[in-house]
Scaffold this motif. Sequence first.
Motif, PDB file in Angstrom:
ATOM      1  N   ILE A   1     -16.047-123.240  58.060  1.00 42.37           N
ATOM      2  CA  ILE A   1     -16.340-122.667  56.746  1.00 42.37           C
ATOM      3  C   ILE A   1     -16.967-121.286  56.910  1.00 42.37           C
ATOM      4  CG2 ILE A   1     -17.712-122.904  54.647  1.00 42.37           C
ATOM      5  CD1 ILE A   1     -17.430-125.893  54.849  1.00 42.37           C
ATOM      6  N   THR A   2     -17.920-121.173  57.817  1.00 44.98           N
ATOM      7  CA  THR A   2     -18.575-119.890  58.063  1.00 44.98           C
ATOM      8  C   THR A   2     -17.586-118.862  58.588  1.00 44.98           C
ATOM      9  OG1 THR A   2     -20.721-120.909  58.497  1.00 44.98           O
ATOM     10  CG2 THR A   2     -20.358-118.728  59.424  1.00 44.98           C
ATOM     11  N   PHE A   3     -16.747-119.290  59.517  1.00 48.93           N
ATOM     12  CA  PHE A   3     -15.753-118.376  60.093  1.00 48.93           C
ATOM     13  C   PHE A   3     -14.792-117.878  59.019  1.00 48.93           C
ATOM     14  CE2 PHE A   3     -12.117-117.167  62.750  1.00 48.93           C
ATOM     15  CZ  PHE A   3     -12.753-116.464  63.762  1.00 48.93           C
ATOM     16  N   GLU A   4     -14.373-118.771  58.162  1.00 45.83           N
ATOM     17  CA  GLU A   4     -13.435-118.404  57.105  1.00 45.83           C
ATOM     18  C   GLU A   4     -14.076-117.463  56.084  1.00 45.83           C
ATOM     19  OE1 GLU A   4     -10.213-120.737  54.372  1.00 45.83           O
ATOM     20  OE2 GLU A   4     -12.301-121.411  54.227  1.00 45.83           O
ATOM     21  N   ASP A   5     -15.320-117.733  55.727  1.00 44.93           N
ATOM     22  CA  ASP A   5     -15.982-116.944  54.683  1.00 44.93           C
ATOM     23  C   ASP A   5     -16.103-115.465  55.039  1.00 44.93           C
ATOM     24  OD1 ASP A   5     -16.242-119.027  52.962  1.00 44.93           O
ATOM     25  OD2 ASP A   5     -18.365-119.389  53.334  1.00 44.93           O
ATOM     26  N   TYR A   6     -16.229-115.150  56.332  1.00 45.50           N
ATOM     27  CA  TYR A   6     -16.408-113.757  56.744  1.00 45.50           C
ATOM     28  C   TYR A   6     -15.152-113.180  57.389  1.00 45.50           C
ATOM     29  CZ  TYR A   6     -21.320-114.407  55.814  1.00 45.50           C
ATOM     30  OH  TYR A   6     -22.515-114.656  55.190  1.00 45.50           O
ATOM     31  N   GLN A   7     -14.006-113.722  57.040  1.00 38.80           N
ATOM     32  CA  GLN A   7     -12.774-113.333  57.701  1.00 38.80           C
ATOM     33  C   GLN A   7     -12.420-111.855  57.552  1.00 38.80           C
ATOM     34  OE1 GLN A   7      -9.501-115.509  56.022  1.00 38.80           O
ATOM     35  NE2 GLN A   7     -10.280-115.325  53.948  1.00 38.80           N
ATOM     36  N   GLU A   8     -12.912-111.195  56.517  1.00 41.32           N
ATOM     37  CA  GLU A   8     -12.585-109.779  56.307  1.00 41.32           C
ATOM     38  C   GLU A   8     -13.741-108.848  56.647  1.00 41.32           C
ATOM     39  OE1 GLU A   8      -9.605-109.139  55.767  1.00 41.32           O
ATOM     40  OE2 GLU A   8      -8.889-111.105  55.118  1.00 41.32           O
ATOM     41  N   ASP A   9     -14.804-109.371  57.283  1.00 37.43           N
ATOM     42  CA  ASP A   9     -16.063-108.617  57.369  1.00 37.43           C
ATOM     43  C   ASP A   9     -16.413-108.067  58.745  1.00 37.43           C
ATOM     44  OD1 ASP A   9     -16.158-109.374  54.773  1.00 37.43           O
ATOM     45  OD2 ASP A   9     -17.839-110.758  54.970  1.00 37.43           O
ATOM     46  N   LEU A  10     -15.497-108.088  59.684  1.00 33.16           N
ATOM     47  CA  LEU A  10     -15.790-107.576  61.017  1.00 33.16           C
ATOM     48  C   LEU A  10     -16.213-106.111  60.937  1.00 33.16           C
ATOM     49  CD1 LEU A  10     -15.816-108.115  64.063  1.00 33.16           C
ATOM     50  CD2 LEU A  10     -13.409-107.409  64.124  1.00 33.16           C
ATOM     51  N   GLY A  11     -17.312-105.777  61.610  1.00 30.31           N
ATOM     52  CA  GLY A  11     -17.821-104.412  61.621  1.00 30.31           C
ATOM     53  C   GLY A  11     -18.673-104.038  60.429  1.00 30.31           C
ATOM     54  N   MET A  12     -18.881-104.979  59.513  1.00 35.42           N
ATOM     55  CA  MET A  12     -19.641-104.692  58.301  1.00 35.42           C
ATOM     56  C   MET A  12     -21.026-105.322  58.349  1.00 35.42           C
ATOM     57  SD  MET A  12     -16.667-105.188  55.409  1.00 35.42           S
ATOM     58  CE  MET A  12     -17.713-104.524  54.093  1.00 35.42           C
ATOM     59  N   THR A  13     -21.932-104.784  57.539  1.00 37.84           N
ATOM     60  CA  THR A  13     -23.229-105.422  57.345  1.00 37.84           C
ATOM     61  C   THR A  13     -23.008-106.656  56.481  1.00 37.84           C
ATOM     62  OG1 THR A  13     -24.476-103.348  57.483  1.00 37.84           O
ATOM     63  CG2 THR A  13     -25.542-105.195  56.351  1.00 37.84           C
ATOM     64  N   ILE A  14     -23.377-107.826  56.984  1.00 40.55           N
ATOM     65  CA  ILE A  14     -23.166-109.061  56.226  1.00 40.55           C
ATOM     66  C   ILE A  14     -24.487-109.678  55.758  1.00 40.55           C
ATOM     67  CG2 ILE A  14     -20.961-109.580  57.309  1.00 40.55           C
ATOM     68  CD1 ILE A  14     -22.410-111.531  59.152  1.00 40.55           C
ATOM     69  N   LEU A  15     -25.591-109.103  56.200  1.00 36.15           N
ATOM     70  CA  LEU A  15     -26.912-109.566  55.784  1.00 36.15           C
ATOM     71  C   LEU A  15     -27.892-108.429  55.989  1.00 36.15           C
ATOM     72  CD1 LEU A  15     -28.883-111.945  54.998  1.00 36.15           C
ATOM     73  CD2 LEU A  15     -29.115-112.352  57.452  1.00 36.15           C
ATOM     74  N   SER A  16     -28.748-108.182  55.002  1.00 40.79           N
ATOM     75  CA  SER A  16     -29.742-107.133  55.165  1.00 40.79           C
ATOM     76  C   SER A  16     -30.981-107.459  54.353  1.00 40.79           C
ATOM     77  CB  SER A  16     -29.181-105.765  54.727  1.00 40.79           C
ATOM     78  OG  SER A  16     -28.902-105.765  53.336  1.00 40.79           O
ATOM     79  N   LYS A  17     -32.046-106.771  54.700  1.00 43.91           N
ATOM     80  CA  LYS A  17     -33.297-106.898  53.973  1.00 43.91           C
ATOM     81  C   LYS A  17     -33.895-105.503  53.871  1.00 43.91           C
ATOM     82  CE  LYS A  17     -37.288-110.033  53.863  1.00 43.91           C
ATOM     83  NZ  LYS A  17     -38.085-110.984  54.684  1.00 43.91           N
TER      84      LYS A  17
ATOM     85  N   THR B   1     -12.395-106.000  58.603  1.00 45.80           N
ATOM     86  CA  THR B   1     -11.802-106.516  59.836  1.00 45.80           C
ATOM     87  C   THR B   1     -10.593-105.749  60.337  1.00 45.80           C
ATOM     88  OG1 THR B   1     -12.610-108.734  59.345  1.00 45.80           O
ATOM     89  CG2 THR B   1     -10.786-108.568  60.886  1.00 45.80           C
ATOM     90  N   SER B   2      -9.658-105.473  59.474  1.00 53.76           N
ATOM     91  CA  SER B   2      -8.371-104.939  59.931  1.00 53.76           C
ATOM     92  C   SER B   2      -8.355-103.432  60.129  1.00 53.76           C
ATOM     93  CB  SER B   2      -7.269-105.329  58.941  1.00 53.76           C
ATOM     94  OG  SER B   2      -7.544-104.794  57.657  1.00 53.76           O
ATOM     95  N   THR B   3      -9.465-102.748  59.908  1.00 57.48           N
ATOM     96  CA  THR B   3      -9.469-101.294  60.017  1.00 57.48           C
ATOM     97  C   THR B   3      -9.589-100.833  61.466  1.00 57.48           C
ATOM     98  OG1 THR B   3     -11.874-101.088  59.797  1.00 57.48           O
ATOM     99  CG2 THR B   3     -10.582-101.162  57.767  1.00 57.48           C
ATOM    100  N   TYR B   4      -9.206 -99.595  61.690  1.00 53.04           N
ATOM    101  CA  TYR B   4      -9.222 -99.041  63.050  1.00 53.04           C
ATOM    102  C   TYR B   4     -10.629 -98.973  63.630  1.00 53.04           C
ATOM    103  CZ  TYR B   4     -11.102 -94.648  61.231  1.00 53.04           C
ATOM    104  OH  TYR B   4     -11.905 -93.706  60.651  1.00 53.04           O
ATOM    105  N   LYS B   5     -11.642 -98.997  62.771  1.00 54.61           N
ATOM    106  CA  LYS B   5     -13.020 -98.857  63.242  1.00 54.61           C
ATOM    107  C   LYS B   5     -13.453-100.044  64.100  1.00 54.61           C
ATOM    108  CE  LYS B   5     -14.165 -97.903  58.942  1.00 54.61           C
ATOM    109  NZ  LYS B   5     -12.887 -97.346  58.465  1.00 54.61           N
ATOM    110  N   ASN B   6     -12.669-101.124  64.093  1.00 58.89           N
ATOM    111  CA  ASN B   6     -12.991-102.292  64.919  1.00 58.89           C
ATOM    112  C   ASN B   6     -12.068-102.408  66.132  1.00 58.89           C
ATOM    113  OD1 ASN B   6     -15.087-103.432  63.171  1.00 58.89           O
ATOM    114  ND2 ASN B   6     -13.418-103.776  61.720  1.00 58.89           N
ATOM    115  N   ALA B   7     -11.460-101.294  66.506  1.00 59.48           N
ATOM    116  CA  ALA B   7     -10.468-101.314  67.581  1.00 59.48           C
ATOM    117  C   ALA B   7     -11.064-101.783  68.911  1.00 59.48           C
ATOM    118  CB  ALA B   7      -9.844 -99.929  67.742  1.00 59.48           C
ATOM    119  N   ASN B   8     -12.359-101.562  69.105  1.00 63.07           N
ATOM    120  CA  ASN B   8     -12.984-101.929  70.377  1.00 63.07           C
ATOM    121  C   ASN B   8     -13.471-103.377  70.427  1.00 63.07           C
ATOM    122  OD1 ASN B   8     -12.629 -99.322  71.439  1.00 63.07           O
ATOM    123  ND2 ASN B   8     -14.544 -98.603  70.543  1.00 63.07           N
ATOM    124  N   SER B   9     -13.332-104.100  69.339  1.00 63.94           N
ATOM    125  CA  SER B   9     -13.773-105.493  69.329  1.00 63.94           C
ATOM    126  C   SER B   9     -12.783-106.371  70.088  1.00 63.94           C
ATOM    127  CB  SER B   9     -13.897-106.010  67.888  1.00 63.94           C
ATOM    128  OG  SER B   9     -12.616-106.076  67.282  1.00 63.94           O
TER     129      SER B   9
END
Length: 265
Positions: free
Chosen positions: A95-111, A194-202
């Motif tokens: 469930i966790t993996f699916e929920d963030y499927q589009e979020d690679l390279g992004m801030t997903i939690l902050s304070k 996730t799918s953008t070029y900015k994550n090419a090194n992942s």
Amino acid sequence: MKLFKTILFTSMLLLIVSCGEERKKYLKSPLDTIITTHIDTQNYSVILADMDYKEDTDKYFHKYKIIVEKAKNTTETVEDDFDIKTTEWQEVSAITFEDYQEDLGMTILSKKEGVLDKQSTPAGYSNYVGNEKYGRWQTQSNGSSFWAFYGQYHFMSSLFYGSSHRYYRNDYDYYRTNHYGRSSYYGRNKNFGTSTYKNANSSWNSKPKTFKDKVRTNVTRSSSALKSKGYSSSKSYKGSSQTSRNTNRYSNSSSSRSRSGGFGK
């Protein structure tokens, strides 16, 4: 007899309530641990740095980049005012993996100043971009403006998006007007995530498309199976404007709730 009926009614009511609560089963994720670990921290950001799936064990994993602002600036260099680390691989539920499927390279939690935000945004948007403490908007000859960190904070450029990329003001202003504190933001043209070029090194984006497509199918099936058994993640528990007091309540009553993670294209 009246007393007996009252007791019987009360017992049945408690049984119904308890059954309802039992159906709400939350899967704890590493993000819940981060929230409780930094319960007294006023400012931090968590970026989804990488993700993976192990076919032999049928398990899903995340890596997080955690940026914590130290309480007092007592160090000699500005960069030392931040505690920056990338975690080891952390196992997450389907469930966790699916929920963030589009979020690679992004801030997903902050304070920020004690306020917890669980919306996904381009890395650095939540705490640093637009914050005049760290940089300013520079106008180009064509009239468009982009965010430039001050010299002492230039390391943040590489930390968030790489020195060859720029955050433009019109995109950021659109986020502030239409998404800030309310919903996740992937750019007006879906140019973040996730799918953008900015994550090419992942390591995730080094995987072949056939593998990622297979994982997408597998995680959807596995997540659906968990949800059919009453499990859920705390991604639906938005609380994007939680104060420090609310955050403490979250750690005590909801630390077992999960936020999810995902995979990309």
